[in-house]
Design a protein around this motif. Sequence first.
Motif, short mmCIF file in Angstrom:
data_model
loop_
_atom_site.label_atom_id
_atom_site.label_comp_id
_atom_site.label_asym_id
_atom_site.label_seq_id
_atom_site.Cartn_x
_atom_site.Cartn_y
_atom_site.Cartn_z
N ALA A 173 0.86 -1.20 0.00
CA ALA A 173 0.00 0.00 0.00
C ALA A 173 0.88 1.24 0.00
O ALA A 173 0.64 2.22 -0.69
N ALA A 174 1.97 1.12 0.70
CA ALA A 174 2.74 2.36 0.89
C ALA A 174 3.69 2.60 -0.27
O ALA A 174 4.42 3.58 -0.31
N ALA A 175 3.69 1.64 -1.27
CA ALA A 175 4.71 1.76 -2.33
C ALA A 175 4.56 3.10 -3.03
O ALA A 175 3.44 3.59 -3.24
N PRO A 176 5.70 3.68 -3.39
CA PRO A 176 5.62 5.01 -4.05
C PRO A 176 4.96 4.89 -5.41
O PRO A 176 4.92 3.81 -6.01
N LEU A 177 4.41 5.98 -5.89
CA LEU A 177 3.67 5.96 -7.17
C LEU A 177 4.62 6.28 -8.31
O LEU A 177 5.56 7.05 -8.16
N ILE A 178 4.35 5.64 -9.45
CA ILE A 178 5.09 6.03 -10.66
C ILE A 178 4.61 7.43 -11.02
O ILE A 178 3.43 7.74 -10.85
N THR B 171 12.24 -3.06 -4.11
CA THR B 171 11.77 -1.71 -4.46
C THR B 171 10.68 -1.85 -5.50
O THR B 171 10.89 -2.50 -6.55
N VAL B 172 9.51 -1.33 -5.16
CA VAL B 172 8.38 -1.47 -6.08
C VAL B 172 7.68 -0.13 -6.21
O VAL B 172 7.53 0.59 -5.22
N LEU B 173 7.30 0.19 -7.43
CA LEU B 173 6.45 1.38 -7.61
C LEU B 173 5.12 0.89 -8.19
O LEU B 173 5.08 -0.12 -8.88
N ARG B 174 4.06 1.60 -7.85
CA ARG B 174 2.74 1.14 -8.35
C ARG B 174 1.96 2.33 -8.88
O ARG B 174 2.36 3.49 -8.67
N PHE B 175 0.92 2.07 -9.58
CA PHE B 175 0.07 3.13 -10.12
C PHE B 175 -1.33 2.56 -10.33
O PHE B 175 -1.59 1.92 -11.34
N PRO B 176 -2.24 2.75 -9.38
CA PRO B 176 -3.61 2.21 -9.55
C PRO B 176 -4.38 3.05 -10.56
O PRO B 176 -4.28 4.27 -10.55
N LEU B 177 -5.13 2.42 -11.47
CA LEU B 177 -5.96 3.19 -12.42
C LEU B 177 -7.42 3.13 -11.99
O LEU B 177 -7.98 4.09 -11.49
N TYR B 178 -8.06 1.92 -12.15
CA TYR B 178 -9.49 1.88 -11.72
C TYR B 178 -9.84 0.44 -11.43
O TYR B 178 -9.10 -0.48 -11.77
N GLY C 172 16.68 5.26 -9.41
CA GLY C 172 16.78 6.24 -8.34
C GLY C 172 16.10 5.73 -7.08
O GLY C 172 16.65 5.82 -5.97
N GLU C 173 14.95 5.09 -7.29
CA GLU C 173 14.21 4.59 -6.12
C GLU C 173 15.04 3.54 -5.37
O GLU C 173 15.10 3.52 -4.14
N ILE C 174 15.74 2.69 -6.17
CA ILE C 174 16.58 1.65 -5.52
C ILE C 174 17.67 2.34 -4.71
O ILE C 174 17.92 2.00 -3.55
N GLN C 175 18.31 3.33 -5.37
CA GLN C 175 19.37 4.07 -4.64
C GLN C 175 18.82 4.62 -3.33
O GLN C 175 19.38 4.36 -2.26
N ARG C 176 17.63 5.30 -3.46
CA ARG C 176 17.10 5.94 -2.24
C ARG C 176 16.83 4.87 -1.20
O ARG C 176 17.15 4.99 -0.03
#
Lengths: 103, 721, 221, 535
Positions: B15-20, B116-123, B75-79
């Motif tokens: 849930a907390a994964a950062p958004l693309i 490291t995971v990024l997500r982007f929910p649409l609908y 960059g996200e991996i680095q961070r």
Amino acid sequence: MLIPYLTLGAALFVLGLVGFVSRRNLIIMFLCTELMFQGIVINLAAFGRYPLTGPPTLDGQAFALFLLAVAASEAALGLALVVLLYRFRGTLDAAAWSTLKDS
Amino acid sequence: MPIVAATSLAQLPDAAAPLIPWYAATLPFWPLIAALAVLLTLITQRGRTQAHKFVVGGVGVAAFLALHLFFVVLGEIQRHQSAEHPASAAAVAADPHTAEAAHDSGHDNHAPAPKTVLRFPLYRWISLGGEHWIDVNFFVDSLAGMMLVTVTFVGLMVVIYAVGYMRDHHGHPEPGYERFFAFLGLFIFSMCMLVLAGNFALLYLGWELVGLCSYLLIGFYYQKPEAAAAAKKAFLVNRIGDFGFALGIFALYMFISPLVQPGENPLDYAVAFKYAAALSPDQCTLVSLLLLCGALGKSAQLPLHVWLPDAMEGPTPVSALIHAATMVTAGVYMVARCGVFFVGSPIALTVVTAIGAATAIFAASMAMAQYDMKRILAYSTISQLAYMFVGLGCGAPDSAIFHLYTHAFFKALLFLCAGSVMHAMGGVIDVRQFSGLRAVLPQTCRLTRIGCLALAGFPLLSGFWSKDEIVHAAFETSPLLGALMLLTALMTAYYTFRMFFLAFGGPTRLPPEAGHHPHESPAIMLRPLAVLAFGAIFAGYLGVRLSASRDGSFLGFLAPGGFFHDYLASSTIIRTAGHEGGAWLMYLSSLVAVTGIVAAWVRYGYAPLFDPDPATFGRAWRWWHAKYYVDECYDRIFVRPLRRLGEACFGADRNLVDGLVNLVAAVPTGVGLALRSLQRGSLQAYGLGMAIGIVALLLWWFASAGGVNAALALAARGSLP
Amino acid sequence: MMLALFTVIVVLGALGVYLALPRGRAHPGRAPLLVLAAAAGLLAWLVVSVSTGGGPRAAFVVLSTLALAGAVRVITHRRPVYSALYFILVIVAVAGLLVLMGAEFLAASLVIIYAGAILVTYVFVIMLAQQPDDAPCDVDAREPLWAAAAGFALLAAIGSQLFGPVAIREPAAPVGDNVALVGTVLLTRYAVAVELAGVLLLAAMIGAIAIARRRVTSEEA
Amino acid sequence: MNALDLIIFLPLVAALVVWRLPDRFAAAVPHIALGVSLATLVVGLALWFEIGRAGQAELVAQHEVSWISLGDSDAGGLTIRYHVGLDAISGALVLLTATLVPLAVACSFSAITHRQREYYAWLLALTSGMFGVFAARDVLLFYVFFEFTLIPLYFLIGIWGGAQRRYAANKFFLFTFAGSVITFAGILYLAIRAAQLTGDRMVTFDMLRLSSLPGLSLVEQRWLFIAFFCGFAIKVPLFPLHTWLPLAHTEAPTAGSVLLAGVLLKLGTYGFLRFALPMTPDGAIWWAQPMAWLAIAGIVYGALVSWVQRDIKKLVAYSSVSHLGFCMLGMFSLLPVGLSGSVLYMINHGLSTGALFLVVGMVYERYHTRDVDQLGGLALRMPILAAFLMLFTFSSVGLPGLNGFVSEFTVLFAAFNSPALGPWFGALGATGILLGAVYMLYMAGKLLFGPLREPPNTPDLARGLTRDLTRREIAILAPLAVLVVLLGVAPRIVTDPLDPVLDAQVMRRIEGRSARRDAPPPALVWSSSVEPSGT
């Protein structure tokens, strides 16, 4: 004396029936129906005269009289028809009239 | 093999994964918009010749966004790493194409890197009853990033190439030009959806859409019955795989849903991987094997490989893009992505390895006995994919993905070269029809040589590095497997250069269809080839760590485990194989590659008219050439019986069921006929009937109620009136 | 025991009638006459043994055999005219029986109406519908066997009841003038019925006229 | 007189008007019919939006008036009420009908030439019958409309049909009628029992009151289910009782088979959903597995037989047998997702198979043959038709992104995870995914691809047809194409209002009796440790 009368009536009725069923002449068939009427008249009279319970009544005879009325009118009409049929087919044979047969 | 506790996936932030970034999330939709634009031009009949501009633009934007996404993930991996291991901030290679990626060797990559995971929910897409939903959401980790770059970059090259390829001799677009580019755009969209999918159902969507596009593109020349049949065969064989895949998804839901907290969707990757640890080995085996069915169908592995060679009926850019670089790798991607289930069940891993090894040797042998250039490359693709499956099975998924990445470059290069040969030879691609093309098509010859060297695993080229890692992982699993892999490498080198020498070696012979003087392909086709060749050479170095040579040998200093592996380590894949590659192995595999090439040169150097192989290999060669009669067996075992069953059912349908119904209908008519004969029309008969009726009635009355006596008795009691 | 006897009579009667019914050219010959005579004798003996009360048993036996013989001749005679005449004999016998039973008015009306009116009409029709002798319809009986069998089965069924175990009480003789009594009964209880009978007869008359009036031209035949 | 009555009786009135129209206006008849059907579509849409707003609380556009009432309440008697109302399930199907009818009317403009007036009159009568069935809330009213729909279709097939139209029409009528008579007996028994159980003297046929009667014993429910099964299974058609369908379809005119496949087959499944499940829940649970077996048999059988067909229309007809097998499988998984999947399946099947029949009709109008061997490579001659046919083929094969997939996925998902059925049912049902692709691609391949093959002196371009699709024909297929994609991408348009109603009307009654079948479903050896919870 009731039983003999009843047997006689039955016998006449049965003879009329046998005649009706076996003879092919239309008039004779009608005659046999009249014969069956005779059987019935005897039965009516017999039951009137020797009722199973109580004194003899006249209802049987009264009814027989009406029976006569019916028989008369039936004969009149029947014979008129027979004459008509005879004029149509020229024969009195019952077998000539088989239009009811299913082709 | 140690089963890495899947807990390492537990701390997967979902849930907390950062958004693309939102614009990056529009990546897949650009090719779709391009495809729809082309469709519009088709409908409105205006600007049809400009169709390719839309698609090239769309795919270009997608490629750029993919690259951008690659760096966003980096960059996200680095961070992420700096947050957890401030000391060892990994240096970043500026561009995947620059030569070497220096890497601070201090970092020991054994400890499981943070995910490291990024997500982007649409609908929300489909409701699964109650509170579970299938959403349309994106799930991007380094694996997806890598795949996206590969897909879109190779896709761009192919599209640019296709602009030149899909034109006839005097440069006018072939009929159906717009339809081709629309389908290509649709394909890139579906492939990106597949890679970006955030849950299994959406993966299934991408899976089938990719199958649809391959159906449409293989069947592009629909006039040819073979092309139509090949398209149908491809779709149906893929459907067999998808059948297992769907069951895998259902089984997964069945096992995961009881464990899930309310508000989480069991089919989402993050949730599924989070609870994967709680599944019993048996459950993992079932899910893995079912999912594997889908992978086998899509990546044309042993039981379901029959469709790929026939898929060569489609135009060459299609073969290059779909049946070499992108679609067929979807299976590998999926198995890597669901590594947590496969790792959870040793049986599944052994099955993957077994299928991989068998398919590798099987396909390589068939490739050695073909004459159609594209079919040789098709079998070679199956064999290389089998390599990747072996990598996955031996617990080295990042090596498999690395091989996938390098293979995409040189296989696309080889296919496109075959395409430009075909283009020059007027559609002839049978190597027996022509030879000595190095004089006629010098640039294509140079590019093909690079591709062949990379494919054969010639040292210092990309093929060598990735194949070497897999062979190393294979050796780690079992020496027999390693030996088998080396044998396949030998065969690969042999058939690759057999094809090269047959086509380019020896005296110049041209087929009649080539016309009076076949000319080199136009620049628009050669420039993408050059780029791909560059990639074929230097792509390998991305996965190599330039460290001081351990044992002083010349090749020793190039040890596997470079930037590529560190980058992938932070995705959901789990590497269980060790990292130290023995230097001796590098020497062995280079030796194998060179011997293969020399053997091919010896036998085919001068492009002989009479092929020496049948004589040497005898009956085996006939089996290889006839593709082990697999197609005929499938036809006789499955297709024909099913069709006969259908005929039988249809027959039964007509007579059995209908017969029953007509029988029921016949009963009343029969009874009616029987009764009809009673009506003879004679008066006496009716009178007699009546008489008999009376007699029967009387008898029945007397028998039942005691007849007249009862009446008399009643009368005696005076109850009669 | 009486029931068994009665069944024998019935069987004999059936056989006799069956043989007597006209079949084809051949004259029936003596056989049916003998059989019927035997049946009549047995029947007479049965009636005598059954009727318990006194009264004119002899007259009953004579009249009933007369009636039965006449009836048999009615149905078995080839020529319709003789059948009609035998029918008159039957009516006379029945009238006699009715007188025996004290129904004089009925007997008289029977003779007048039936013999006088209906049978006369029959003879007229037989005269009108003249057929050549030995027309097939007079000569052949249709399935005599079945007809006789069915009829006398009916008789046997009825007989099986009549000669059952029940003892029937003999009622007292009727008293008073029968004609007056019947007249009162007719005009009191059955007044409506008499009127209806009149209407019925009127309707029959009109019907008969309507039917007979239609000219049947030859082409309709 | 509310909106619902309007759409039920307007077509009927229009039918009469059209039928008796003097010859002068004969040319206007098709356009009048089209106008009326479009009007019902507009009203249907308005009702659908109202349903969306009303939520599952109560019925929309309800209208209840006593129709036949015999005897009075104390002496006992019978009351049949004209009670119509729409909830989400009926609303969705009404909307489906309202969409398909104008298309069916429009496609008959060039197809039907003789006795046009009667044709459109019967078509409109059929429309009102269909609306009536879905809107009826009184069991007997439902039955009346259920029978009424038979008559117009009987004439449509019987007069304007193909070669064997008489036999097909008779068979169609007798098959359905024979079954529905048994259902009628079941309904009567149920109504009377309901009166006894609830103790009120007046026997009522209101659907709500007859649903899930507390006192109904298990044996009664099993037998009542059989009664409902007889009537509705023939209509669905379920596997052994389907032989009337291919015949009726091949002989029916295009509009007839579009409506027959698009809507009338749904009467059977709607009947199961409204009658069998809520009114005899224990019966439904008891018969769930046998029904699932029949459904799977239907899927596999329908697919195999349609693969060997030579006549395209018969092929599509048998495909309907296979598709509705899916629908029933989803329904008898007795899970909310299964039910919503099966209702969605009804709508999707209506759209995709209706479209397929329209396309086949258009091919027939041009080439006057439906034999697969005489046609080939039409994509070259008719690219637009080829595009539409491919789209609808992939929709009915269940390609994700199109509407077929959503319902197929949810149905198989439900069958796999349902406590009443179990994984093996889902697995066997899933073979339908594969077989479905086999015969649909076989047809598409034969028809569109390969070398161009056309029967002699065709395409027959009389009656204003052009080589490829005319503007009118594109106008017919375009809305279906849009819907097919729209429902694939965003199925929640239909399922959101549907789920609460399904839950209230059906699931709550079944969950009340979660009497699992005596034997627990064949649990896989793997799932022993984690008990599948269903939901």
